[in-house]
Design a protein around this motif. Structure first.
Motif, PDB file in Angstrom:
ATOM      1  N   UNK A  97       0.591  -1.394   0.451  1.00  0.00           N
ATOM      2  CA  UNK A  97       0.362  -0.056  -0.011  1.00  0.00           C
ATOM      3  C   UNK A  97       1.038   1.544   0.209  1.00  0.00           C
ATOM      4  N   UNK A  98       2.338   0.922   0.504  1.00  0.00           N
ATOM      5  CA  UNK A  98       3.264   2.267   0.415  1.00  0.00           C
ATOM      6  C   UNK A  98       3.831   2.677  -0.778  1.00  0.00           C
ATOM      7  N   UNK A  99       3.511   1.111  -2.252  1.00  0.00           N
ATOM      8  CA  UNK A  99       4.385   1.110  -3.295  1.00  0.00           C
ATOM      9  C   UNK A  99       6.353   1.419  -2.617  1.00  0.00           C
ATOM     10  N   UNK A 100       6.558   0.419  -1.607  1.00  0.00           N
ATOM     11  CA  UNK A 100       7.511  -0.320  -1.199  1.00  0.00           C
ATOM     12  C   UNK A 100       7.757  -2.083  -1.167  1.00  0.00           C
ATOM     13  N   UNK A 101       7.964  -2.642  -1.848  1.00  0.00           N
ATOM     14  CA  UNK A 101       8.282  -3.769  -2.635  1.00  0.00           C
ATOM     15  C   UNK A 101       9.858  -3.811  -2.238  1.00  0.00           C
ATOM     16  N   UNK A 102       9.872  -4.546  -0.838  1.00  0.00           N
ATOM     17  CA  UNK A 102      11.087  -5.755  -0.074  1.00  0.00           C
ATOM     18  C   UNK A 102      10.709  -6.845  -0.293  1.00  0.00           C
ATOM     19  N   UNK A 103      10.136  -7.811  -0.759  1.00  0.00           N
ATOM     20  CA  UNK A 103       9.573  -9.307  -0.270  1.00  0.00           C
ATOM     21  C   UNK A 103      10.894 -10.256  -0.769  1.00  0.00           C
ATOM     22  N   UNK A 104      11.337 -10.865  -0.820  1.00  0.00           N
ATOM     23  CA  UNK A 104      12.658 -11.803  -1.156  1.00  0.00           C
ATOM     24  C   UNK A 104      14.191 -10.866  -1.511  1.00  0.00           C
ATOM     25  N   UNK A 105      14.581 -10.272  -0.695  1.00  0.00           N
ATOM     26  CA  UNK A 105      15.369  -9.307  -0.858  1.00  0.00           C
ATOM     27  C   UNK A 105      15.989  -9.143   0.540  1.00  0.00           C
ATOM     28  N   UNK A 106      17.526  -8.792   1.081  1.00  0.00           N
ATOM     29  CA  UNK A 106      18.377  -8.703   2.536  1.00  0.00           C
ATOM     30  C   UNK A 106      17.516  -8.272   2.632  1.00  0.00           C
ATOM     31  N   UNK A 107      17.366  -6.467   2.526  1.00  0.00           N
ATOM     32  CA  UNK A 107      16.356  -6.058   3.190  1.00  0.00           C
ATOM     33  C   UNK A 107      15.165  -6.359   4.240  1.00  0.00           C
ATOM     34  N   UNK A 108      14.389  -7.010   3.182  1.00  0.00           N
ATOM     35  CA  UNK A 108      13.583  -7.273   3.899  1.00  0.00           C
ATOM     36  C   UNK A 108      13.982  -8.332   5.171  1.00  0.00           C
ATOM     37  N   UNK A 109      14.845  -8.725   5.054  1.00  0.00           N
ATOM     38  CA  UNK A 109      14.985 -10.229   5.940  1.00  0.00           C
ATOM     39  C   UNK A 109      15.418  -9.188   7.436  1.00  0.00           C
ATOM     40  N   UNK A 110      16.504  -8.326   7.376  1.00  0.00           N
ATOM     41  CA  UNK A 110      17.562  -7.514   8.389  1.00  0.00           C
ATOM     42  C   UNK A 110      15.637  -6.298   8.593  1.00  0.00           C
ATOM     43  N   UNK A 111      14.414  -6.043   8.326  1.00  0.00           N
ATOM     44  CA  UNK A 111      12.915  -5.218   8.860  1.00  0.00           C
ATOM     45  C   UNK A 111      12.174  -6.689   9.523  1.00  0.00           C
TER      46      UNK A 111
END
Length: 293
Positions: free
Chosen positions: A146-160
Motif C-alpha cells: 500500500x506504500x509502493x515499497x516492494x522489498x520481499x525476497x530481498x536482504x533488506x526484508x530479512x533485516x526488517x
C-alpha cells in the motif's frame, strides 16, 4: 542469658561471631539458603530441557564422522546460508542497539501521553506469532504494497523482519539500568559545563554498555535462529535470501537429517561464543566502572 563468643579484642570487648548462620539441625547455611536438593533439581531440569536435546543434536551431527560433519557445513549452499544469516542478524542487532537504546531512554526519561501503550507495544513481538509478523510485513512490503515499497525476497526484508522480532531485547535490557542510574552525577557534570554529548559519552554510556552488549547478544542469537518472521517475506532464495533455519528445514525435507543437525550445531556454537564473549566484555566493563568510582 545469651552467650557471646569467647574471642575478645585487645580492649576486652567481645568480637561478634562472624560464622555463617546455622539452619535446622545445626547445619550451616548460606545467605541465600539454597539447599543441595534445590541445586540438584535445578540441574536435573536444566539437563532435561537444555543439555540432553543439545547433546542429542550434536551426536546426530557426527553420525557420519568428522568428515561427514565437515562436508555438511562446508558445502557451498551451507556456507552461503550461514554467511547470509550472520550478516542480516548482525545488521538487525546493530539497528536495535541504536534505536532500542533510544526508545529505552525516551521511556525512562520522558513523560508523554500514551507512554503505557508504547511500553506494551515493545513487548508485542514476544507475544505475536512470528509467522503473523511475516504475513504483516509481506502485506506492507510485498507485491501489493500500500506504500509502493516492494522489498520481499530481498536482504533488506530479512533485516526488517529480524529487527522487528528482536527489538524488545535491547529495550528491556537497557531500561532497568537507566531507571537505576544516578541522575545527580549527570546534573553535576552539567553544572561543571559538560554538554549533553559529553555527559552521555563519559557518564551514561559506560554505565549502559554492559546492558547494551547483553541486549545486542540476545538479539543476535535470536535472529540467527529465526524462522517464522522470514518465511514469507524472505523468499527463501538459495544463495541470496535463504537463512539457516530455512536451509535446515530444506535438509529435513530431502531426508538429510545429519546435514540439518550439523548446521544446527554451527548455529549453537555461534550463539554460545557470542554470548560468552559479550558476557565477559560486559563483566570487565562493570568491574572497570566499579574501580573508577
Amino acid at each position: 542469658m545469651t552467650s557471646v563468643d569467647s574471642t575478645t579484642t585487645e580492649a576486652g570487648a567481645p568480637v561478634p561471631d562472624s560464622r555463617p548462620p546455622r539452619g535446622f539441625l545445626g547445619r550451616s547455611r548460606t545467605f541465600a539458603g539454597v539447599s543441595p536438593m534445590t541445586i540438584g533439581v535445578a540441574w536435573l531440569w536444566l539437563s532435561v530441557i537444555v543439555l540432553l536435546p543439545l547433546s542429542a543434536i550434536t551426536v546426530q551431527s557426527f553420525e557420519d564422522g568428522w568428515s561427514g560433519f565437515w562436508e555438511a557445513i562446508s558445502a557451498p549452499a551451507a556456507v552461503d546460508t550461514i554467511w547470509i544469516t550472520v550478516l542480516v542478524s548482525v545488521i538487525a542487532a546493530l539497528i536495535n542497539v541504536v534505536f532500542g537504546t533510544l526508545i529505552a531512554w525516551v521511556l525512562v526519561r520522558d513523560e508523554f501521553p500514551g507512554k503505557g501503550v508504547v511500553n506494551a507495544i515493545i513487548d508485542l513481538p514476544f507475544a505475536l506469532p512470528t509467522i503473523v509478523a511475516s504475513l504483516v510485513l509481506l502485506s506492507l512490503y510485498g507485491p501489493n504494497s500500500p506504500i509502493d515499497v516492494q522489498l520481499n525476497a530481498t536482504k533488506p526484508a530479512l533485516v526488517i523482519a529480524l529487527t522487528f522480532v528482536t527489538l524488545p531485547f535491547v529495550v528491556r535490557q537497557v531500561q532497568p539500568v537507566l531507571i537505576e542510574l544516578d541522575v545527580d552525577v549527570e546534573e553535576a557534570a552539567a553544572v561543571l559545563g559538560a554538554n549533553n554529548a559529553t555527559i552521555f559519552r563519559k557518564i551514561v554510556l559506560p554505565a549502559l554498555l554492559p546492558a547494551i552488549l547483553t541486549g545486542a547478544g540476545l538479539a543476535f542469537t535470536r535472529a540467527i535462529g529465526e524462522f517464522g518472521s522470514v518465511v514469507l517475506i524472505g523468499g527463501n532464495i538459495p544463495g541470496d535470501t535463504q537463512v539457516a533455519s530455512q536451509y535446515i528445514q530444506q535438509q529435513i525435507e530431502i531426508d538429510a537429517p545429519v546435514d540439518a543437525a550439523a548446521i544446527s550445531v554451527v548455529l549453537l556454537l555461534i550463539a554460545f561464543v557470542t554470548l560468552l564473549v559479550l558476557r565477559v566484555a560486559g563483566r570487565r566493563q562493570s568491574k572497570r566502572e566499579d574501580a573508577d568510582r
